[in-house]
Design an enzyme around this catalytic site. Structure first.
Site, PDB file in Angstrom:
ATOM      1  N   GLY A  31       0.813  -1.212   0.000  1.00  0.00           N
ATOM      2  CA  GLY A  31       0.000   0.000   0.000  1.00  0.00           C
ATOM      3  C   GLY A  31       0.841   1.254   0.000  1.00  0.00           C
ATOM      4  CG  HIS A  37       3.403   0.969  -5.494  1.00  0.00           C
ATOM      5  ND1 HIS A  37       3.533   1.956  -4.554  1.00  0.00           N
ATOM      6  CD2 HIS A  37       4.032  -0.119  -4.988  1.00  0.00           C
ATOM      7  CE1 HIS A  37       4.206   1.489  -3.514  1.00  0.00           C
ATOM      8  NE2 HIS A  37       4.527   0.240  -3.754  1.00  0.00           N
ATOM      9  N   GLY A 150       9.379  -3.971  -8.564  1.00  0.00           N
ATOM     10  CA  GLY A 150      10.251  -2.844  -8.905  1.00  0.00           C
ATOM     11  C   GLY A 150      11.710  -3.164  -8.607  1.00  0.00           C
ATOM     12  CD  GLU A 151      15.299  -3.438 -12.927  1.00  0.00           C
ATOM     13  OE1 GLU A 151      15.826  -2.317 -13.129  1.00  0.00           O
ATOM     14  OE2 GLU A 151      15.325  -4.364 -13.743  1.00  0.00           O
ATOM     15  CG  ASP A 153      12.388  -2.889  -2.775  1.00  0.00           C
ATOM     16  OD1 ASP A 153      12.831  -2.521  -1.688  1.00  0.00           O
ATOM     17  OD2 ASP A 153      11.383  -2.378  -3.308  1.00  0.00           O
ATOM     18  CD  GLN A 156      10.865  -7.116  -2.187  1.00  0.00           C
ATOM     19  OE1 GLN A 156      10.641  -7.047  -0.987  1.00  0.00           O
ATOM     20  NE2 GLN A 156      10.185  -6.368  -3.056  1.00  0.00           N
ATOM     21  CB  SER A 188      10.522   4.877  -1.393  1.00  0.00           C
ATOM     22  OG  SER A 188      10.293   4.263  -0.147  1.00  0.00           O
TER      23      SER A 188
HETATM   24  O1  PAF Z   1       8.299  -4.518  -1.884  1.00  0.00           O
HETATM   25  C1  PAF Z   1       7.307  -4.584  -1.122  1.00  0.00           C
HETATM   26  O2  PAF Z   1       6.455  -3.683  -1.061  1.00  0.00           O
HETATM   27  C2  PAF Z   1       7.151  -5.805  -0.225  1.00  0.00           C
HETATM   28  O3  PAF Z   1       8.380  -6.271   0.218  1.00  0.00           O
HETATM   29  C3  PAF Z   1       6.355  -6.945  -0.891  1.00  0.00           C
HETATM   30  C4  PAF Z   1       7.084  -7.488  -2.105  1.00  0.00           C
HETATM   31  C5  PAF Z   1       4.971  -6.444  -1.300  1.00  0.00           C
HETATM   32  C6  PAF Z   1       6.163  -8.089   0.119  1.00  0.00           C
HETATM   33  O4  PAF Z   1       5.458  -7.682   1.246  1.00  0.00           O
END
Ligand code: PAF
Length: 282
Positions: A31, A37, A150-151, A153, A156, A188
């Site tokens: 959110g 996003h 998204g890159e 992160d 991640q 962000s």
């Molecule tokens: O990048 C994020 O917003 C979070 O780490 C994700 C991938 C939604 C997991 O909760």
């Protein structure tokens, strides 16, 4: 666009979509949506018949309680943005709808093959266990054809690719480039917590990263690391947590420029922790 809050309601909606043979695009989020996003959502809308966005502030990936409590939440504003972006279904479950008590209180185990031992994983222990826990749960539930991340992160994303392969999910992972504010600051949800003056200061992070890209041709990764550390130290209001030049696939320190290298940074601006990255030589 429907908003559902329970797994049962979600399953009812999704089985109707699947029975029509539609392709499903999925954008998992926590959110506090911003243009970054929304770019992911628009790409999903363009590439799939049906787009699902999850909104869930996942407690198991926070190692800092204040960060979890202060994480911005605004479902109504998020829903408006998603509707205009063309999203079809929003899944916004409560914690208890997603996790059993046992799952909330026990560490999720996963073999990261070393991808978690550096950078974010080093400074935020358990963080990636929580990320893999929630994303594997959501992938199993949604069974998307394509999933969008998204890159910004970067670590991640590398871990999501590994998890998808290892756990045998059939979704295609789409990496989406960092979306930046006009100042260069990487978008962000945490930027909302910056004062206007801090936003200005924080734009120094990307400026230093962009300059480092020019320098990369002339000096070694180790010298570049020192240069970035020094430049950030000179910006009043920023406190560096780490800057690493790493191999884009193994995430281990890059000692030369032979492979695909990326510079990843984490910086505190006041109490707000920001991350960013830049690609070198690829
Ligand atoms: O990048 C994020 O917003 C979070 O780490 C994700 C991938 C939604 C997991 O909760």
């Amino acid at each position: 666009m429907h908003i559902v809050r329970t797994v049962e309601a979600f399953q009812t909606e999704i089985s109707a979509v699947r029975s029509k043979g539609k392709t499903i695009g999925f954008v998992p989020t926590m959110g506090a949506l911003h243009t970054g996003h929304i770019s992911l959502v628009k790409r999903s809308v363009a590439e799939n018949d049906f787009t699902i966005v999850s909104i869930f502030v996942n407690p198991t990936q926070f190692n800092n309680l204040t960060d979890l409590e202060k994480y911005p939440r605004n479902l109504e504003a998020d829903a408006d943005l998603l509707m205009y972006a063309g999203c079809d279904l929003v899944f916004a479950p409560s914690i208890n709808a997603i996790y059993t008590e046992r799952e909330q209180n026990n560490r999720f185990e996963f073999d990261f093959e070393g991808l978690d031992s550096v950078m974010e994983g080093k400074f935020r222990p358990e963080h990636f266990n929580g990320v893999v826990q929630i994303i594997s749960k959501l992938f199993a539930l949604v069974q998307p054809h394509k999933s969008y991340f998204g890159e910004k992160d970067f670590q991640q994303l590398a871990i999501i690719h590994l998890m998808t392969r290892k756990m045998g999910f059939e979704t295609e992972i789409i990496d989406y480039p960092i979306v930046r504010e006009p100042s260069g600051l990487a978008m962000s949800s945490r930027n909302e917590r910056l004062t206007p003056a801090q936003r200005e200061i924080a734009s120094g992070i990307s400026k230093v990263l962009f300059q480092s890209r020019e320098l990369a041709a002339k000096i070694s990764p180790i010298e570049l690391k020192k240069w970035v550390e020094n430049e950030i130290a000179q910006i009043e209001g920023l406190q560096l947590e780490y800057f690493e030049v790493v191999d884009a696939h193994t995430l281990q320190t890059a000692n030369n420029w032979n492979g695909e290298a990326v510079g990843c940074i984490a910086v505190f601006c006041g109490v707000v922790r920001l991350i960013d990255n830049v690609r070198y030589k690829w």
